[in-house]
Design an enzyme around this catalytic site. Structure first.
Site, mmCIF file in Angstrom:
data_model
loop_
_atom_site.group_PDB
_atom_site.id
_atom_site.type_symbol
_atom_site.label_atom_id
_atom_site.label_comp_id
_atom_site.label_asym_id
_atom_site.label_seq_id
_atom_site.Cartn_x
_atom_site.Cartn_y
_atom_site.Cartn_z
ATOM 1 N N SER A 41 0.846 -1.195 0.000
ATOM 2 C CA SER A 41 0.000 0.000 0.000
ATOM 3 C C SER A 41 0.877 1.238 0.000
ATOM 4 O O SER A 41 2.024 1.203 0.460
ATOM 5 C CB SER A 41 -0.895 0.002 1.244
ATOM 6 O OG SER A 41 -1.584 1.234 1.374
ATOM 7 N N TYR A 90 -2.238 -0.073 10.622
ATOM 8 C CA TYR A 90 -2.283 -0.520 9.228
ATOM 9 C C TYR A 90 -1.012 -0.103 8.489
ATOM 10 O O TYR A 90 -0.393 -0.905 7.774
ATOM 11 C CB TYR A 90 -3.516 0.059 8.534
ATOM 12 C CG TYR A 90 -3.639 -0.345 7.079
ATOM 13 C CD1 TYR A 90 -3.935 -1.652 6.729
ATOM 14 C CD2 TYR A 90 -3.428 0.593 6.063
ATOM 15 C CE1 TYR A 90 -4.042 -2.032 5.390
ATOM 16 C CE2 TYR A 90 -3.533 0.227 4.731
ATOM 17 C CZ TYR A 90 -3.833 -1.083 4.401
ATOM 18 O OH TYR A 90 -3.928 -1.454 3.082
#
Length: 265
Positions: free
Chosen positions: A145, A158
């Site tokens: 990501s 995250y």
């Protein structure tokens, strides 16, 4: 997209029941690849399996797997090898996030994100590495990501998991450079998938970044185009990756200027 060099290759995809995992599976099937699809939802996998077999003359095997269960990973991959013999490409796509400030994230959520996003990814990779090294052929594709490059408020855990994925991926690439095994990290921005049903409970983030959200078909196309090529990273959208470069060079300035935008979650 049809990629001739994928014909008859064995491709394993985790988190394949929906989102970019399912879209990657569809494109690989159209290219004549044989698929092994893994996810927690067996019903969704079987539906996808039936749809792919109806359209393409390929093999599609499905296995129910929660990648946070490392013992089950070992069991499932033993079954995979007994069925397909070897794995040419592994796409580590399974993952989830929770957008909350650090003091609000529950310990179980922290453990869950690391078990799925990091440990599960590493465990699946470790299952295929010995044979890839032996055959001197293969490709590991890790869906990371942009959060792994730029940490932002309300995604501390995250972001930490995706930083870990990038660190692992970069080290793995160097380890395998003499074995003709390719390693690619995929670093997308927000994608229009069910990811945000969990990550963004209030819908605030999705609303604020709606014009920047990527379509899963587009991301999947970029991933499949990279298969069995020496592609180090895929950064989507490209302009967003410029932010990570500026962040490395001028972290204080970047954080100060970007604080308002980052707090849109």
């Amino acid at each position: 997209m049809v990629k001739d060099q994928l014909k008859d290759k064995n491709i394993v995809i985790t988190g394949a029941s929906g989102g970019i995992g399912a879209e990657i599976a569809k494109l690989c099937a159209a290219s004549g690849a044989n698929l092994v699809l893994l996810a927690r939802s067996l019903d969704k996998l079987q539906q996808l399996q039936a749809a792919l077999l109806q359209k393409h003359q390929i093999k599609v095997d499905v296995f129910q797997l929660d990648v946070s269960d490392t013992e089950k990973i070992e069991q499932v991959f033993k079954e995979i090898f007994s069925v397909v013999g070897h794995v040419d490409i592994l796409v580590n796509n399974a993952g989830f996030g929770v957008f909350r400030e650090a003091h609000e994230v529950k310990i179980d959520e922290i453990k869950g994100m690391f078990e799925v996003n990091v440990i599960g990814l590493m465990a699946c990779t470790s299952m295929v590495l010995p044979k890839m090294r032996e055959r001197r052929l293969g490709h590991i594709i890790n869906i990371a990501s942009q959060a792994g490059k730029i940490a932002t408020p309300k995604s501390s855990v995250y972001s930490a998991t995706k930083h870990a994925v990038l660190g692992y991926t970069n080290a793995l690439r160097m380890e395998l450079s003499d074995f003709n095994v390719q390693v690619t990290s995929v670093n997308p921005g927000p994608i229009a998938t069910n990811f945000f049903n969990i990550a963004d409970e209030k819908g605030t983030y999705v609303k604020n970044v709606q014009k920047f959200i990527l379509q899963p078909e587009y991301v999947a196309g970029k991933v499949v185009a990279s298969m069995l090529t020496n592609t180090r990273e895929i950064n989507l959208p490209r302009w967003m990756n410029m932010g990570s470069i500026v962040y490395v060079l001028f972290p204080r300035l970047f954080e100060r200027i970007g604080k308002k935008a980052f707090n849109k979650k």
